[in-house]
Design a protein around this motif. Structure first.
Motif, PDB file in Angstrom:
ATOM      1  N   ILE A   1     -89.128  26.721  53.177  1.00  0.00           N
ATOM      2  CA  ILE A   1     -88.690  27.045  54.538  1.00  0.00           C
ATOM      3  C   ILE A   1     -87.198  26.807  54.726  1.00  0.00           C
ATOM      4  O   ILE A   1     -86.522  27.565  55.417  1.00  0.00           O
ATOM      5  N   ALA A   2     -86.662  25.767  54.103  1.00  0.00           N
ATOM      6  CA  ALA A   2     -85.266  25.379  54.317  1.00  0.00           C
ATOM      7  C   ALA A   2     -84.242  26.484  54.037  1.00  0.00           C
ATOM      8  O   ALA A   2     -83.263  26.604  54.780  1.00  0.00           O
ATOM      9  N   PRO A   3     -84.397  27.315  53.006  1.00  0.00           N
ATOM     10  CA  PRO A   3     -83.360  28.323  52.753  1.00  0.00           C
ATOM     11  C   PRO A   3     -83.465  29.584  53.616  1.00  0.00           C
ATOM     12  O   PRO A   3     -82.632  30.487  53.471  1.00  0.00           O
ATOM     13  N   ILE A   4     -84.421  29.658  54.511  1.00  0.00           N
ATOM     14  CA  ILE A   4     -84.559  30.867  55.331  1.00  0.00           C
ATOM     15  C   ILE A   4     -83.254  31.240  56.038  1.00  0.00           C
ATOM     16  O   ILE A   4     -82.840  32.401  55.997  1.00  0.00           O
ATOM     17  N   PRO A   5     -82.559  30.300  56.702  1.00  0.00           N
ATOM     18  CA  PRO A   5     -81.292  30.692  57.340  1.00  0.00           C
ATOM     19  C   PRO A   5     -80.257  31.214  56.346  1.00  0.00           C
ATOM     20  O   PRO A   5     -79.511  32.150  56.656  1.00  0.00           O
ATOM     21  N   LEU A   6     -80.219  30.640  55.162  1.00  0.00           N
ATOM     22  CA  LEU A   6     -79.268  31.116  54.147  1.00  0.00           C
ATOM     23  C   LEU A   6     -79.624  32.522  53.679  1.00  0.00           C
ATOM     24  O   LEU A   6     -78.740  33.369  53.490  1.00  0.00           O
ATOM     25  N   TRP A   7     -80.916  32.750  53.478  1.00  0.00           N
ATOM     26  CA  TRP A   7     -81.332  34.097  53.083  1.00  0.00           C
ATOM     27  C   TRP A   7     -80.971  35.109  54.164  1.00  0.00           C
ATOM     28  O   TRP A   7     -80.461  36.192  53.867  1.00  0.00           O
ATOM     29  N   LEU A   8     -81.232  34.751  55.418  1.00  0.00           N
ATOM     30  CA  LEU A   8     -80.915  35.668  56.517  1.00  0.00           C
ATOM     31  C   LEU A   8     -79.406  35.872  56.676  1.00  0.00           C
ATOM     32  O   LEU A   8     -78.965  36.950  57.075  1.00  0.00           O
ATOM     33  N   SER A   9     -78.627  34.844  56.358  1.00  0.00           N
ATOM     34  CA  SER A   9     -77.173  34.976  56.489  1.00  0.00           C
ATOM     35  C   SER A   9     -76.596  36.007  55.527  1.00  0.00           C
ATOM     36  O   SER A   9     -75.501  36.508  55.744  1.00  0.00           O
ATOM     37  N   SER A  10     -77.346  36.333  54.476  1.00  0.00           N
ATOM     38  CA  SER A  10     -76.859  37.351  53.545  1.00  0.00           C
ATOM     39  C   SER A  10     -76.730  38.717  54.221  1.00  0.00           C
ATOM     40  O   SER A  10     -75.988  39.574  53.735  1.00  0.00           O
ATOM     41  N   LEU A  11     -77.408  38.902  55.350  1.00  0.00           N
ATOM     42  CA  LEU A  11     -77.256  40.153  56.102  1.00  0.00           C
ATOM     43  C   LEU A  11     -75.821  40.318  56.602  1.00  0.00           C
ATOM     44  O   LEU A  11     -75.396  41.429  56.929  1.00  0.00           O
TER      45      LEU A  11
ATOM     46  N   VAL B   1     -77.953  24.883  59.707  1.00  0.00           N
ATOM     47  CA  VAL B   1     -79.334  25.051  60.178  1.00  0.00           C
ATOM     48  C   VAL B   1     -80.320  24.649  59.084  1.00  0.00           C
ATOM     49  O   VAL B   1     -81.332  23.990  59.351  1.00  0.00           O
ATOM     50  N   SER B   2     -80.023  25.007  57.840  1.00  0.00           N
ATOM     51  CA  SER B   2     -80.888  24.607  56.723  1.00  0.00           C
ATOM     52  C   SER B   2     -80.938  23.088  56.580  1.00  0.00           C
ATOM     53  O   SER B   2     -82.012  22.522  56.328  1.00  0.00           O
ATOM     54  N   CYS B   3     -79.805  22.437  56.744  1.00  0.00           N
ATOM     55  CA  CYS B   3     -79.787  20.965  56.704  1.00  0.00           C
ATOM     56  C   CYS B   3     -80.641  20.389  57.824  1.00  0.00           C
ATOM     57  O   CYS B   3     -81.362  19.406  57.624  1.00  0.00           O
ATOM     58  N   GLY B   4     -80.570  21.011  59.003  1.00  0.00           N
ATOM     59  CA  GLY B   4     -81.408  20.578  60.124  1.00  0.00           C
ATOM     60  C   GLY B   4     -82.888  20.732  59.805  1.00  0.00           C
ATOM     61  O   GLY B   4     -83.699  19.873  60.166  1.00  0.00           O
ATOM     62  N   ILE B   5     -83.243  21.810  59.134  1.00  0.00           N
ATOM     63  CA  ILE B   5     -84.642  22.022  58.747  1.00  0.00           C
ATOM     64  C   ILE B   5     -85.097  20.933  57.778  1.00  0.00           C
ATOM     65  O   ILE B   5     -86.186  20.379  57.930  1.00  0.00           O
ATOM     66  N   ILE B   6     -84.266  20.614  56.809  1.00  0.00           N
ATOM     67  CA  ILE B   6     -84.649  19.568  55.849  1.00  0.00           C
ATOM     68  C   ILE B   6     -84.772  18.225  56.565  1.00  0.00           C
ATOM     69  O   ILE B   6     -85.745  17.494  56.370  1.00  0.00           O
ATOM     70  N   TYR B   7     -83.799  17.905  57.400  1.00  0.00           N
ATOM     71  CA  TYR B   7     -83.794  16.619  58.121  1.00  0.00           C
ATOM     72  C   TYR B   7     -85.043  16.484  58.997  1.00  0.00           C
ATOM     73  O   TYR B   7     -85.780  15.508  58.923  1.00  0.00           O
TER      74      TYR B   7
END
Length: 186
Positions: free
Chosen positions: A110-120, A140-146
């Motif tokens: 789940i954590a890399p979802i924002p990074l994957w979406l940022s590739s857009l 946002v990914s760091c927030g998800i992990i935290y």
């Protein structure tokens, strides 16, 4: 998993994570319907940006085999995902927190979802725009992990959760730096 649930994950240790624990998604289903489609975005966007305006990002990028680069990038993403699940579990255990393998890999997926979406953002031929977008996605990914550590480990020990985020994010940043170096070198 609903989009509203996913949008709560970086900001709350209770709301979204409680629902994820309740539905306890199978990792195979999560991989097939979320991880695989979203992890294909960065390679697809690399092919697009590399084919249409490579000089915006790297002056020497014109004429490269962007299909090969994208394929290697995708394989590296999958390997990173496997390592991150293991790392989350091990670092949590080292810090005295309990998280099973399922939840550790769930968090890693789940954590890399924002990074994957940022590739857009690669649809926009601007290096500055893409750097800012990637930094926001990283936050946002760091927030998800935290929040995921807090929610899935059922802890409110901010120092332990922050330490785990620091180690996991550091390892993730090293993996992404290696991926970017790979793109530059291929």
């Amino acid at each position: 998993m609903k989009l509203s649930t996913l949008s709560q994950l970086p900001f709350s240790a209770g709301q979204g994570w409680a629902e994820i624990e309740r539905i306890h998604p199978r990792l195979v289903k999560l991989f097939a319907f979320i991880v695989l489609p979203l992890s294909l975005l960065p390679p697809a966007m690399l092919i697009y940006a590399g084919s249409h305006y490579p000089e915006v990002f790297l002056p020497q990028a014109a004429g490269r085999d962007w299909g090969l680069i994208a394929g290697v990038f995708f394989l590296a993403e999958m390997a990173t995902l496997l390592v991150m699940g293991w790392l989350i579990r091990e670092v949590a255990h080292t810090n005295g927190l309990r998280i099973d393998s399922h939840d550790a890999y769930l968090l890693a997926a789940i954590a890399p979802i924002p990074l994957w979406l940022s590739s857009l953002g690669l649809l926009v031929p601007s290096l500055a725009f893409n750097v800012v977008l990637t930094l926001v996605a990283l936050g946002v990914s760091c927030g998800i992990i935290y929040r995921g550590i807090e929610g899935l480990c059922h802890t409110r020990e901010d120092v332990s959760a922050a330490g785990i985020v620091q180690i996991v994010t550091g390892a993730g940043l090293m993996a992404w730096a290696l991926l970017l170096m790979l793109v530059v070198m291929l």
